[in-house]
Design an enzyme around this catalytic site. Structure first.
Site, PDB file in Angstrom:
ATOM      1  CD  GLU A 158      -2.541  10.819   3.678  1.00 25.68           C
ATOM      2  OE1 GLU A 158      -1.684  10.055   4.114  1.00 25.68           O
ATOM      3  OE2 GLU A 158      -2.944  11.817   4.310  1.00 25.68           O
ATOM      4  CD  GLU A 232       2.201  12.076   2.396  1.00 25.68           C
ATOM      5  OE1 GLU A 232       2.006  12.066   3.639  1.00 25.68           O
ATOM      6  OE2 GLU A 232       1.583  12.799   1.608  1.00 25.68           O
TER       7      GLU A 232
END
Length: 582
Positions: A158, A232
């Site tokens: 991320e 995710e």
């Protein structure tokens, strides 16, 4: 097990169409004797892949010392996955977030006063290069191209939520390639961060918990063709100390999963099985206010912290069965649990009287940070002699994260970073009295720009406006308690103390240590560090894995930082993770 391919509309496995239905299972959050059990349950739910981060801070606790022993035997974990017919996604970071201490970055990096994390700073990238050079020789034989189960490897984590340095991302990808990683690479980012976090030529994936169509549309804006993948899917959430226990209904979570699979996407559940932040490993958030994370990483996952199926587990299997084959056979049952109504902790050892066997002291004009002491976690005790008696105002200008203040051995106040407290009034009883500051590291920040998170006392200490000099700084990592000298408890303790007792067990089973009536501290069973407890909640019990116990006598040790009404604990058959609403 097959080599992963990437086409304009999906994945292939050895050329055949393949949809990844994966779940996150962190080997470092699960007792190694229980890895196989969790994988068996992953397979029954319908997963074909498991996903794990790799925590740099555990694998290289000291600069230049990289290992994968005992509970960190990642090669064995990967082999077990293959034995269970599961593929593997590896996420080596170097930054992992994961609500993990410092996002997995080793604290020894912070001995460089101005190091820039997650950047092309040569001090940071040089450390990553050395780490990868030691790590990957243990793992390259596990890649699918060499007959192993590892299908793909993530680049960073991320990154778009932190920065937009494409050169940094390219350097990391090049390091992976240079270390023999020849399976597909991928990045993952939240929808709004996909442009900043991606890397040309590397598969982009997206992370989210809802708004499926909107999130995949954002992915398509950045990547018009290729597999749709949610790397995710947040089917639950983590808890902060002082907040409530976050849950999400099985029906809602299953409906979102169904929407994803109906869209033809691949998915990785975050988490399939959350596990536990054993020891001092939980992280913290800081978005203007410091918020430490609890010990449990149950995450309201399909598989509970103790590995038991939940309604979400059964609901997810039903959804997966609509889109992919699932194994036959009855569902896994919850494991046996141990309950003992009361265990008296009959002996004790005051912390302030035991510091000589817990850590080494260093003298300096100013307090030394935890990192300067070569310490990763735990506590630091700072002591100095005050030359003048009378009332005074103490100002600990900067610290991480909680300070207990003692004068002549008596507690006089507590300062908490999360409450932005740094001043306490006190009275010095006589000239030459010892001022002691016990500083607890409650977890390094794991997300955002505040990850350069040094611990201990990090700024000047003032007494009535004057800088206090001449300090003893003693590291208390609490990684070895064997030197403690216990004696029978005859009266309640004032101030921090270790308490110890014995429970006899016929047949070891999972259980939950209840610390009702205690205030704040840490607990161990047979030397295994269960983690932190705090009456602030929401979590009120600590998970004790069955392999930690043994038939016969078992030793329970509790470090209570303040006080308890009576030194006794209980072992419960059910966890208490706190209320779900305030």
């Amino acid at each position: 097990m097959g080599v992963l391919g990437i086409t304009d509309d999906g994945f292939t496995l050895d050329g055949d169409p393949f949809r990844m239905i994966s779940g996150a299972l962190h080997y470092f959050r699960v007792h190694p004797d229980l890895w196989a059990d969790r994988m068996r349950k992953a397979k029954w739910m319908g997963l074909n892949t498991i996903d794990t981060y790799i925590p740099w801070n555990l694998h290289e606790p000291q600069r230049g010392v990289v290992g994968a022993e005992a509970g960190l035997d990642l090669p064995r974990f990967i082999d077990l996955a293959q034995e269970h017919g599961l593929h593997v996604l590896l996420r080596p970071g170097p930054y992992i977030c994961a609500e993990w201490d410092g996002g997995g970055l080793p604290p020894w990096l912070l001995t460089e006063p101005d190091i820039r994390y997650r950047s092309t700073d040569p001090r940071f990238l040089g450390a990553v290069e050395s780490y990868f050079a030691a790590l990957w020789p243990m793992l390259v034989d596990k890649l699918a191209t060499r007959g192993g189960p590892v299908l793909a490897v993530q680049v960073e984590n991320e990154y778009g939520a932190f920065g937009d340095d494409t050169e940094y991302m390219r350097r990391l990808a090049d390091l992976l390639l240079a270390n023999g990683v020849d399976v597909p690479l991928f990045t993952c980012d939240q929808p709004a961060d996909l442009a900043r976090g991606g890397l040309p030529g590397v598969l982009r994936t997206v992370t989210f918990g809802s708004r499926v169509a909107e999130s995949f549309a954002a992915l398509r804006e950045q990547q018009p063709t290729g597999p749709l993948m949610c790397s995710e899917y947040w089917n639950g959430w983590f808890d902060d100390w002082g907040a409530h226990h976050v849950t999400r209904s099985a029906e809602d979570a299953a409906a979102t999963l169904d929407e994803m699979l109906t869209a033809g996407a691949s998915v990785n559940l975050y988490m399939f099985h959350g596990g536990t932040n054993f020891g001092f490993t939980s992280g913290a958030n800081d978005k203007g206010a410091y918020r430490p994370i609890v010990t449990s990483y149950d995450y309201d996952s399909p598989l509970s912290e103790a590995g038991d199926p939940t309604p979400k587990y059964l609901a997810f299997r039903e959804v997966i069965a609509k889109h992919a084959p699932v194994p036959d056979g009855p569902p896994p049952e919850a494991g046996p649990k141990l309950a003992v109504p009361e265990v008296a902790l009959t002996s004790s050892a005051p912390l302030l009287d035991s510091t000589g066997v817990l850590g080494v002291a260093k003298q300096d004009a100013k307090p030394l940070t935890m990192e300067q002491l070569g310490q990763a976690s735990g506590f630091v005790l700072y002591e100095t002699v005050v030359g003048q008696a009378g009332p005074a105002l103490l100002d600990v200008t900067a610290f991480g994260d909680r300070v207990q203040v003692f004068v002549a051995g008596q507690p006089v106040g507590v300062l908490e970073r999360e409450r932005h407290e740094h001043v306490v009034s006190l009275t010095v009883p006589h000239a030459g009295a010892v001022l002691a500051l016990l500083v607890e590291n409650q977890g390094r920040v794991d997300y955002g720009q505040a990850i350069h998170d040094r611990k201990g006392i990090t700024g000047p200490v003032l007494l009535d406006g004057l800088v206090v000099e001449d300090w003893t700084s003693r590291a208390l990592p609490l990684d070895d308690l064997t030197g403690l000298r216990f004696s029978p408890t005859v009266a309640p303790h004032v101030g921090p103390a270790f308490h110890r007792g014995v429970v006899h067990v016929d047949t070891p089973a999972d259980t939950f240590l209840s610390l009702a009536g205690w205030t704040k501290g840490n607990a161990w069973v047979n030397g295994f560090h269960l983690g932190r407890y705090w009456s602030r909640g929401p979590q009120q019990t600590l998970y004790v894995p069955a392999p930690v116990l043994r038939p016969g006598a078992n030793e329970i040790t509790v470090l209570e930082l303040h006080s308890t009404r009576r030194p006794a604990v209980a072992l419960l058959a059910q966890p208490d993770l706190g209320p779900t609403e305030r």
